[in-house]
Design a protein around this motif. Structure first.
Motif, PDB file in Angstrom:
ATOM      1  N   SER A 256      46.241 -49.155 -78.543  1.00 27.21           N
ATOM      2  CA  SER A 256      47.650 -48.837 -78.841  1.00 27.21           C
ATOM      3  C   SER A 256      47.806 -47.364 -79.200  1.00 27.21           C
ATOM      4  N   ASP A 257      46.799 -46.779 -79.850  1.00 24.07           N
ATOM      5  CA  ASP A 257      46.835 -45.338 -80.117  1.00 24.07           C
ATOM      6  C   ASP A 257      46.851 -44.549 -78.806  1.00 24.07           C
ATOM      7  N   ALA A 258      46.090 -45.025 -77.824  1.00 22.03           N
ATOM      8  CA  ALA A 258      46.050 -44.349 -76.528  1.00 22.03           C
ATOM      9  C   ALA A 258      47.415 -44.417 -75.830  1.00 22.03           C
ATOM     10  N   VAL A 259      48.125 -45.520 -76.010  1.00 25.40           N
ATOM     11  CA  VAL A 259      49.472 -45.634 -75.436  1.00 25.40           C
ATOM     12  C   VAL A 259      50.377 -44.565 -76.042  1.00 25.40           C
ATOM     13  N   GLU A 260      50.336 -44.448 -77.368  1.00 24.62           N
ATOM     14  CA  GLU A 260      51.159 -43.447 -78.062  1.00 24.62           C
ATOM     15  C   GLU A 260      50.756 -42.035 -77.640  1.00 24.62           C
ATOM     16  N   TYR A 261      49.469 -41.784 -77.557  1.00 24.21           N
ATOM     17  CA  TYR A 261      48.972 -40.463 -77.160  1.00 24.21           C
ATOM     18  C   TYR A 261      49.443 -40.122 -75.748  1.00 24.21           C
ATOM     19  N   GLY A 262      49.333 -41.089 -74.839  1.00 21.32           N
ATOM     20  CA  GLY A 262      49.783 -40.858 -73.465  1.00 21.32           C
ATOM     21  C   GLY A 262      51.261 -40.536 -73.393  1.00 21.32           C
ATOM     22  N   GLU A 263      52.060 -41.243 -74.161  1.00 21.85           N
ATOM     23  CA  GLU A 263      53.493 -40.956 -74.178  1.00 21.85           C
ATOM     24  C   GLU A 263      53.760 -39.567 -74.750  1.00 21.85           C
ATOM     25  N   TRP A 264      53.064 -39.222 -75.809  1.00 22.21           N
ATOM     26  CA  TRP A 264      53.225 -37.915 -76.443  1.00 22.21           C
ATOM     27  C   TRP A 264      52.831 -36.797 -75.478  1.00 22.21           C
ATOM     28  N   LYS A 265      51.747 -37.013 -74.735  1.00 22.28           N
ATOM     29  CA  LYS A 265      51.209 -35.982 -73.844  1.00 22.28           C
ATOM     30  C   LYS A 265      52.045 -35.845 -72.563  1.00 22.28           C
ATOM     31  N   THR A 266      52.510 -36.978 -72.007  1.00 24.66           N
ATOM     32  CA  THR A 266      53.167 -36.943 -70.697  1.00 24.66           C
ATOM     33  C   THR A 266      54.668 -37.240 -70.733  1.00 24.66           C
ATOM     34  N   GLY A 267      55.116 -37.843 -71.825  1.00 23.28           N
ATOM     35  CA  GLY A 267      56.514 -38.253 -71.888  1.00 23.28           C
ATOM     36  C   GLY A 267      56.754 -39.618 -71.268  1.00 23.28           C
ATOM     37  N   ILE A 268      55.715 -40.251 -70.751  1.00 23.55           N
ATOM     38  CA  ILE A 268      55.835 -41.561 -70.102  1.00 23.55           C
ATOM     39  C   ILE A 268      55.067 -42.582 -70.928  1.00 23.55           C
ATOM     40  N   ARG A 269      55.736 -43.671 -71.268  1.00 26.29           N
ATOM     41  CA  ARG A 269      55.083 -44.751 -72.016  1.00 26.29           C
ATOM     42  C   ARG A 269      54.541 -45.760 -70.992  1.00 26.29           C
ATOM     43  N   ALA A 270      53.227 -45.867 -70.896  1.00 24.13           N
ATOM     44  CA  ALA A 270      52.606 -46.667 -69.841  1.00 24.13           C
ATOM     45  C   ALA A 270      51.647 -47.697 -70.426  1.00 24.13           C
ATOM     46  N   GLU A 271      52.202 -48.640 -71.229  1.00 20.31           N
ATOM     47  CA  GLU A 271      51.342 -49.658 -71.836  1.00 20.31           C
ATOM     48  C   GLU A 271      50.567 -50.452 -70.806  1.00 20.31           C
ATOM     49  N   GLY A 272      51.232 -50.837 -69.752  1.00  9.93           N
ATOM     50  CA  GLY A 272      50.599 -51.663 -68.722  1.00  9.93           C
ATOM     51  C   GLY A 272      49.397 -50.977 -68.096  1.00  9.93           C
TER      52      GLY A 272
END
Length: 165
Positions: A61-77
């Motif tokens: 879940s931290d990686a999901v947040e980090y990815g959104e922070w870094k790219t602007g896209i929330r990509a849980e799937g």
């Protein structure tokens, strides 16, 4: 706890689990000489690994947040499916590698094993997991970017962007 890890957050607990696991396995390699000792050290190693197996899900879940922070896209799937794929891949490798190592050390099924084969079996049980736990400690401590302070910063910035609470 501060002895092993000066930053007692989930990454600190992850590292402590690896320390317990590595210490139990590497000590067991030298001292286990009975079924009781094997069970005792295996239980201690599994206690350490339970930290890792549990905290992996929090790190996803931290990686999901980090990815959104870094790219602007929330990509849980994408994050969860990637984790599932690599977990299955590692399980396949974990089934393959011991077979190769056993063949290399001269394991013979249904026979008394040579000293070389016994050493190889003990190494598979204790040394390889212990060394991998130590490598995990090094990676998590020096290279994993989402320690508690950084994670809080990321959540704060994401909250400001998207009115999260």
């Amino acid at each position: 706890m501060a002895l092993f890890c000066p930053k007692p957050d989930k990454i600190g607990l992850y590292i402590i689990g690896c320390v317990i696991w590595a210490a139990a396995d590497l000590t067991a390699f030298f001292v286990v000489d009975s079924p009781f000792a094997f069970v005792a050290f295996a239980s201690l190693a599994f206690l350490g690994s339970s930290f890792i197996n549990t905290l992996n899900w929090a790190l996803i879940s931290d990686a999901v947040e980090y990815g959104e922070w870094k790219t602007g896209i929330r990509a849980e799937g994408l994050v969860y499916s990637s984790y599932t794929f690599f977990r299955k891949l590692s399980q396949a490798i974990a089934g393959f590698v011991p077979g190769i190592v056993l063949a290399l050390v001269g394991y013979v099924p249904n026979a008394e094993q040579s000293e070389n084969a016994l050493f190889g079996i003990r190494s598979l049980i204790y040394i390889y997991p212990g060394v991998l736990a130590i490598l995990t400690i090094v990676f998590m401590y020096f290279f994993y970017p989402l320690w508690n302070d950084k994670y809080k910063q990321i959540i704060s910035e994401l909250s400001k962007k998207g009115d999260r609470t």
